[in-house]
Design a protein around this motif. Structure first.
Motif, short mmCIF file in Angstrom:
data_model
loop_
_atom_site.label_atom_id
_atom_site.label_comp_id
_atom_site.label_asym_id
_atom_site.label_seq_id
_atom_site.Cartn_x
_atom_site.Cartn_y
_atom_site.Cartn_z
N UNK A 91 0.21 22.98 -84.50
CA UNK A 91 -1.02 23.58 -83.99
C UNK A 91 -0.76 24.83 -83.13
N UNK A 92 0.15 24.72 -82.19
CA UNK A 92 0.37 25.86 -81.30
C UNK A 92 1.03 27.04 -82.04
N UNK A 93 1.81 26.73 -83.05
CA UNK A 93 2.40 27.80 -83.85
C UNK A 93 1.29 28.57 -84.59
N UNK A 125 -0.76 21.25 -72.31
CA UNK A 125 -1.53 21.85 -73.41
C UNK A 125 -2.58 22.82 -72.86
N UNK A 126 -3.22 22.40 -71.74
CA UNK A 126 -4.24 23.27 -71.14
C UNK A 126 -3.62 24.60 -70.70
N UNK A 127 -2.47 24.53 -70.10
CA UNK A 127 -1.78 25.75 -69.64
C UNK A 127 -1.43 26.65 -70.83
N UNK A 128 -1.02 26.05 -71.91
CA UNK A 128 -0.63 26.82 -73.10
C UNK A 128 -1.87 27.50 -73.72
N UNK A 129 -2.99 26.77 -73.74
CA UNK A 129 -4.22 27.35 -74.30
C UNK A 129 -4.65 28.57 -73.49
N UNK A 130 -4.51 28.47 -72.19
CA UNK A 130 -4.87 29.60 -71.33
C UNK A 130 -3.93 30.77 -71.62
N UNK A 131 -2.66 30.46 -71.71
CA UNK A 131 -1.66 31.48 -71.95
C UNK A 131 -1.92 32.22 -73.26
N UNK A 132 -2.43 31.50 -74.24
CA UNK A 132 -2.66 32.11 -75.55
C UNK A 132 -4.03 32.79 -75.66
N UNK A 133 -4.80 32.74 -74.59
CA UNK A 133 -6.06 33.49 -74.58
C UNK A 133 -7.13 32.93 -75.49
N UNK A 188 -11.06 12.29 -72.69
CA UNK A 188 -11.71 13.58 -72.95
C UNK A 188 -12.12 14.25 -71.64
N UNK A 189 -12.64 13.45 -70.71
CA UNK A 189 -13.07 14.03 -69.43
C UNK A 189 -11.87 14.51 -68.61
N UNK A 190 -10.78 13.79 -68.68
CA UNK A 190 -9.56 14.26 -67.99
C UNK A 190 -9.14 15.61 -68.54
N UNK A 191 -9.22 15.73 -69.88
CA UNK A 191 -8.84 16.99 -70.52
C UNK A 191 -9.75 18.12 -70.05
N UNK A 192 -11.04 17.85 -69.94
CA UNK A 192 -11.97 18.88 -69.48
C UNK A 192 -11.55 19.35 -68.08
N UNK A 193 -11.16 18.42 -67.25
CA UNK A 193 -10.74 18.78 -65.88
C UNK A 193 -9.47 19.64 -65.92
N UNK A 194 -8.52 19.28 -66.79
CA UNK A 194 -7.30 20.10 -66.91
C UNK A 194 -7.66 21.52 -67.35
N UNK A 242 -10.54 23.12 -67.17
CA UNK A 242 -11.30 23.84 -66.13
C UNK A 242 -10.38 24.30 -65.01
N UNK A 243 -9.45 23.43 -64.66
CA UNK A 243 -8.52 23.79 -63.58
C UNK A 243 -7.71 25.03 -63.94
N UNK A 244 -7.51 25.25 -65.23
CA UNK A 244 -6.78 26.43 -65.67
C UNK A 244 -7.71 27.61 -65.92
N UNK A 245 -9.00 27.41 -65.70
CA UNK A 245 -9.95 28.51 -65.84
C UNK A 245 -10.43 28.74 -67.26
N UNK A 246 -10.25 27.77 -68.13
CA UNK A 246 -10.73 27.94 -69.51
C UNK A 246 -12.21 27.63 -69.62
N UNK A 247 -12.84 28.29 -70.58
CA UNK A 247 -14.27 28.03 -70.81
C UNK A 247 -14.39 26.77 -71.68
N UNK A 248 -15.14 25.80 -71.18
CA UNK A 248 -15.31 24.54 -71.90
C UNK A 248 -16.78 24.33 -72.21
N UNK A 249 -17.04 23.85 -73.41
CA UNK A 249 -18.42 23.56 -73.81
C UNK A 249 -18.47 22.11 -74.28
#
Lengths: 374, 105
Positions: free
Chosen positions: A79-81, A106-114, A143-149, A151-158
């Motif tokens: 997936x990340x590749x 994973x959250x940090x990586x998603x932020x890093x990849x924009x 799922x809620x824990x993931x949302x918190x991760x 958000x903590x990294x500043x990603x937009x979550x819907x």
């Protein structure tokens, strides 16, 4: 849609550019949602190389917004590749996931990849309701824990909340939860048939009275009087309009490389394993057929009072048997909104009346009974 | 005169639509479109080529414009794009990450 995006969409429509593509990376999933329209077996997903090649083709074809979805996208080990390749090609990447496998790293990586946004399905604020829909105990918590991760990294979550009979009473709770988490929330009362045409999932749909309730909730629809107003007669421009963006500026690609006008419109138009993406987009007979349809070409719907503001989905109509025909689920929505039955509903009623013939049946005693159904 | 270097921000999304660049900000998903001059600037912003060279070699070569005026306009545009986090600007060359090499598409 923002004014500028609308302008870009109009330009893409004029230039025949697929601005918006949903690519499902897999149909495999770690949840078993009761309303899901997919078969979760792997029937030969595209390889990493095939997907990267497809992304190159899509970038060359002008695709800008790329939604990666599934199945559960994080079940793909590559997936990340894939995501990294997509971002290198500067797609605006949106993700749809249940987020169960997203943790800090994973959250940090998603932020890093924009990544532009992450849409996560949440069915209820109550674990007993959410987990009964996903059929995975503990899934809401994860799922809620993931949302918190995220958000903590500043990603937009819907949060995406599909409304069904099982969770109808919980949408206000989900919206409150979204507010508490600082994320957006969307609500969709549409349960779709399975992609193979099986319509059993529709039994989970909310009924008319529940739809009416949703459409009269000002916190959801804004001005209720305006939202539920009886529609005006369509103008000439509305009849010349295209029914939706499917096949016009948007399309869908399955994990097996099949190209469809939309994820909800399983009309096969080609396969990227056999043809270039852009050739399917531009030259597929089926894609061009979808593209040729204007509102004025619709059977039944053109004579319907709702035609100017109906949410009619051509894909749902296709799954009902006619892509130019009505989508009964959207007829139900128009009726729930306005109280005015659609032309399709009236036609079905007439048809049903014609099927029921009540006549007197003579009895041996010379009396009669009624109620024979032919 | 101090040289200015410009680099594409890898956090944005971008695609050329009929010769004009659509850019979505990575910060707040705001959508921008760049006109043809700004698109050339964006596509040339590799972090290594100084802005004055981009102006001389790409912008002045394409448009009938005075180099001095063009450089002033380009600087002002680059700073505006940097404010929106679409470009990075620096007086030193800027190392580009692995992302953002699809800017020509």
């Amino acid at each position: 849609m923002s004014g500028l995006l609308e302008e870009m969409s109009a330009k893409a429509l004029r230039l025949n550019i697929p601005l918006n593509v949903q690519l499902d990376l897999t149909y495999r999933c770690n949840e078993r949602c009761v309303h899901c329209y997919l078969d979760h077996d792997d029937h030969g997903e595209m390889t990493t190389t095939e997907i990267k090649h497809l992304l190159d083709e899509m970038a060359d074809a002008g695709v800008f917004i790329l939604t990666l979805s599934g199945g559960e996208i994080f079940l793909r080990k590559d997936f990340f590749e894939i995501l990294e390749h997509a971002r290198r090609l500067m797609f605006c990447v949106k993700l749809k996931t249940n987020a169960v496998l997203i943790r800090e790293r994973e959250a940090a990586r998603l932020l890093d990849l924009g990544v532009e946004s992450v849409q996560i399905s949440i069915y209820s604020h109550r674990p007993e309701v959410h987990d009964a829909i996903t059929l995975v105990p503990g899934s809401l918590k994860r799922s809620l824990n993931a949302i918190r991760f995220l958000k903590a990294h500043g990603l937009k979550v819907i949060i995406a909340n599909v409304l069904m009979t099982e969770n109808m009473r919980d949408y206000t709770g989900v919206r409150a939860l979204a507010t508490e988490l600082g994320v957006e929330c969307t609500l969709d009362p549409t349960v779709t048939p399975m992609m193979d045409g099986n319509r059993s999932t529709l039994s989970l749909s909310v009924d008319q009275s529940e739809l009416r309730q949703v459409f009269r909730d000002a916190s959801l629809v804004g001005d209720v009087d305006e939202f539920c107003a009886i529609p005006a007669a369509p103008g000439e421009n509305e009849l010349e309009a295209t029914p939706c963006s499917a096949g016009h500026t948007a399309c869908y690609v399955s994990p097996y490389g099949e190209v469809f006008p939309c994820v909800q419109f399983p009309y096969p138009t080609g396969n990227v394993r056999q043809q270039r993406f852009v050739d399917i987009w531009r030259h597929s007979e089926q894609m061009n057929e979808v593209r040729s349809i204007r509102v004025k070409d619709l059977t039944t719907c053109t004579s319907c009072s709702h035609v100017s503001n109906c949410t009619r989905c051509p894909g749902l109509a296709y799954m009902e048997g006619n892509m130019r025909g009505p989508s009964s689920q959207d007829c139900e929505k128009s009726f729930a909104r306005t109280g005015v039955p659609s032309a399709n509903m009236l036609a079905k009623k007439r048809q049903a009346a014609n099927l029921v013939q009540i006549r007197a049946i003579p009895t041996s005693a010379g009396a009669s009974v009624t109620g024979a159904i032919a | 005169m101090t040289k200015l270097y410009v680099a594409r921000n890898p956090r944005v999304a971008a695609r050329s639509l009929d010769g004009e660049m659509m850019i979505m900000s990575g910060r707040d998903s705001t959508l921008f479109t760049l006109n043809k001059t700004a698109t050339i600037l964006w596509q040339s912003a590799d972090g290594n080529t100084p802005l004055n060279e981009i102006v001389e070699q790409r912008i002045c070569a394409e448009f009938a414009v005075e180099p001095v005026t063009a450089l002033q306009d380009a600087e002002s545009l680059a700073r505006e794009l940097a404010n929106h986090e679409i470009l990075k600007i620096s007086e030193e060359p800027i190392a580009q990450g692995t992302l953002a090499d699809g800017a020509q598409r």
